[in-house]
Design a protein around this motif. Sequence first.
Motif, short mmCIF file in Angstrom:
data_model
loop_
_atom_site.label_atom_id
_atom_site.label_comp_id
_atom_site.label_asym_id
_atom_site.label_seq_id
_atom_site.Cartn_x
_atom_site.Cartn_y
_atom_site.Cartn_z
N TRP A 108 -3.04 12.32 4.21
CA TRP A 108 -3.77 12.71 3.01
C TRP A 108 -3.43 14.13 2.56
CZ3 TRP A 108 -6.51 10.61 -0.79
CH2 TRP A 108 -6.93 9.29 -0.64
N LEU A 109 -2.75 14.92 3.37
CA LEU A 109 -2.53 16.33 3.02
C LEU A 109 -1.73 16.52 1.72
CD1 LEU A 109 -2.01 17.95 6.53
CD2 LEU A 109 -3.89 18.34 4.92
N PRO A 110 -0.65 15.77 1.46
CA PRO A 110 0.01 15.97 0.16
C PRO A 110 -0.85 15.53 -1.01
CG PRO A 110 1.07 14.21 1.41
CD PRO A 110 0.14 14.89 2.34
N LEU A 111 -1.65 14.47 -0.84
CA LEU A 111 -2.53 14.03 -1.91
C LEU A 111 -3.64 15.06 -2.14
CD1 LEU A 111 -1.07 11.39 -0.82
CD2 LEU A 111 -3.00 10.15 -1.78
N LEU A 112 -4.16 15.62 -1.04
CA LEU A 112 -5.17 16.67 -1.13
C LEU A 112 -4.60 17.87 -1.88
CD1 LEU A 112 -7.42 17.92 1.79
CD2 LEU A 112 -6.16 19.54 0.39
N THR A 113 -3.35 18.22 -1.57
CA THR A 113 -2.72 19.36 -2.25
C THR A 113 -2.59 19.09 -3.74
OG1 THR A 113 -1.51 19.91 -0.22
CG2 THR A 113 -0.69 20.85 -2.29
N GLY A 114 -2.30 17.83 -4.11
CA GLY A 114 -2.22 17.48 -5.51
C GLY A 114 -3.55 17.66 -6.22
N GLY A 149 5.49 19.47 -11.67
CA GLY A 149 5.38 19.97 -10.31
C GLY A 149 5.52 18.85 -9.31
N GLY A 150 5.77 19.25 -8.07
CA GLY A 150 5.91 18.28 -7.00
C GLY A 150 5.47 18.87 -5.67
N ILE A 151 5.21 17.99 -4.73
CA ILE A 151 4.68 18.37 -3.42
C ILE A 151 5.52 17.72 -2.34
CG2 ILE A 151 2.67 18.20 -1.87
CD1 ILE A 151 1.05 17.93 -4.63
N LEU A 152 5.81 18.45 -1.28
CA LEU A 152 6.57 17.91 -0.15
C LEU A 152 5.93 18.39 1.14
CD1 LEU A 152 9.11 16.40 0.89
CD2 LEU A 152 10.29 18.61 0.88
N ALA A 153 5.48 17.43 1.97
CA ALA A 153 4.84 17.75 3.25
C ALA A 153 5.75 17.31 4.39
CB ALA A 153 3.49 17.05 3.36
N GLU A 154 5.88 18.18 5.40
CA GLU A 154 6.75 17.92 6.55
C GLU A 154 6.07 18.39 7.83
OE1 GLU A 154 11.18 18.63 5.22
OE2 GLU A 154 9.97 20.31 4.55
N ARG A 155 6.15 17.59 8.89
CA ARG A 155 5.63 18.01 10.18
C ARG A 155 6.45 19.17 10.72
NH1 ARG A 155 2.36 14.79 13.46
NH2 ARG A 155 2.47 16.62 14.81
N ALA A 156 5.77 20.14 11.30
CA ALA A 156 6.44 21.31 11.87
C ALA A 156 5.54 21.89 12.95
CB ALA A 156 6.73 22.36 10.80
N GLY A 157 6.08 22.09 14.14
CA GLY A 157 5.28 22.63 15.23
C GLY A 157 4.07 21.75 15.47
N ASP A 158 2.89 22.37 15.55
CA ASP A 158 1.65 21.62 15.78
C ASP A 158 0.95 21.26 14.48
OD1 ASP A 158 1.93 21.80 18.56
OD2 ASP A 158 1.01 23.81 18.58
N GLY A 159 1.59 21.47 13.35
CA GLY A 159 0.92 21.22 12.08
C GLY A 159 1.85 20.65 11.04
N VAL A 161 3.82 21.64 7.22
CA VAL A 161 4.19 22.55 6.15
C VAL A 161 4.12 21.77 4.84
CG1 VAL A 161 6.07 23.87 5.08
CG2 VAL A 161 5.64 24.07 7.54
N VAL A 162 3.34 22.27 3.90
CA VAL A 162 3.20 21.62 2.60
C VAL A 162 3.81 22.54 1.55
CG1 VAL A 162 1.63 20.61 0.91
CG2 VAL A 162 1.05 20.52 3.34
N GLY A 163 4.83 22.03 0.87
CA GLY A 163 5.50 22.79 -0.18
C GLY A 163 5.02 22.36 -1.55
N LEU A 164 4.96 23.31 -2.45
CA LEU A 164 4.48 23.05 -3.81
C LEU A 164 5.36 23.80 -4.80
CD1 LEU A 164 2.25 21.90 -5.70
CD2 LEU A 164 0.93 23.98 -5.23
N GLY A 165 5.90 23.08 -5.76
CA GLY A 165 6.67 23.70 -6.83
C GLY A 165 6.05 23.36 -8.17
N ILE A 166 5.84 24.37 -9.01
CA ILE A 166 5.21 24.17 -10.32
C ILE A 166 6.02 24.91 -11.37
CG2 ILE A 166 3.13 24.52 -11.71
CD1 ILE A 166 1.56 24.64 -9.04
#
Length: 289
Positions: A108-114, A149-159, A161-166
């Motif tokens: 849900w994290l990328p949708l939440l970011t949206g 804009g667009g959103i890209l979420a990727e697993r990294a370490g223990d969490g 990374v959510v990227g956002l471009g607008i």
Amino acid sequence: MTPPDAPSNRWSDLDRPPLNTSALRRGLLRPGALWTSLDVVEETGSTNTDLAARASGSPLAEGAVLVAEVQNAGRGRLDRVWTAPPRSGLFLSVYLAPTDVPVERWGWLPLLTGVAAATGLARAAGVDVALKWPNDLLVTVDGVERKAGGILAERAGDGVVVGLGINVSLRADELPAPTAGSLALARAVSLDRETLLRGVLRSLEQWYGEWRAAGGDAAGSGLQAAYAAGCATLDRPVRAELPGDRSVVGRAVAVDGDGRLILATGDGLQQPVSAGDIVHLRGAAGGLV
């Protein structure tokens, strides 16, 4: 001498001033707040790549924010390239580690970011932003939906990374594709990137806190309803282009509790889509919007 139009010249475009890192830190890094660090770099390949490397290389505090004035290798879904002139948009990544939320709910994290970005931009820019499942931000330019804009979420370490471009101030002749748009072309009342960035990050902090307090329950936190209310994909015919060169045409009828898009197909079945490209159609077998 540095050419006046070089990206490294902080004042090469007076209509697009550089971000003030100190002011952003004063406004966002507070005791008890989600955001724990904020860095602005003049140029990088990808803020997602950089922040993911930091998270994977050593423990990284949740709430790290990395912003770039320009990206020369920005990425979207399916490794699509995201390009824009220096200081013409917001290009950032954040590190989130909701370790108290079941991992199966992290989708849900990328949708939440949206939802957070749309909410924050509505307040800060005075422009309506719609959501295209799963991770695009749409604005209306001359009566036509355009991707801004667009959103890209990727697993990294223990969490994650959510990227956002607008796209903020891009003019028509600067758009990377005919289907692209910007806040400027959508007649936003403010194009001040610091105001917009603060608005988006504060909105993201609020939505993330509510979702996390609900244990990642999208329905219980109100996230599922908010996403559905702002989603331009629902209640319209779409084509889902799926992995393996498959596609399904149907009417998008819901986003379920797992964040999947539910399509009602012509054979009377409902098919959940968890990953894929969605094309908005004019009719069940019609052309592109």
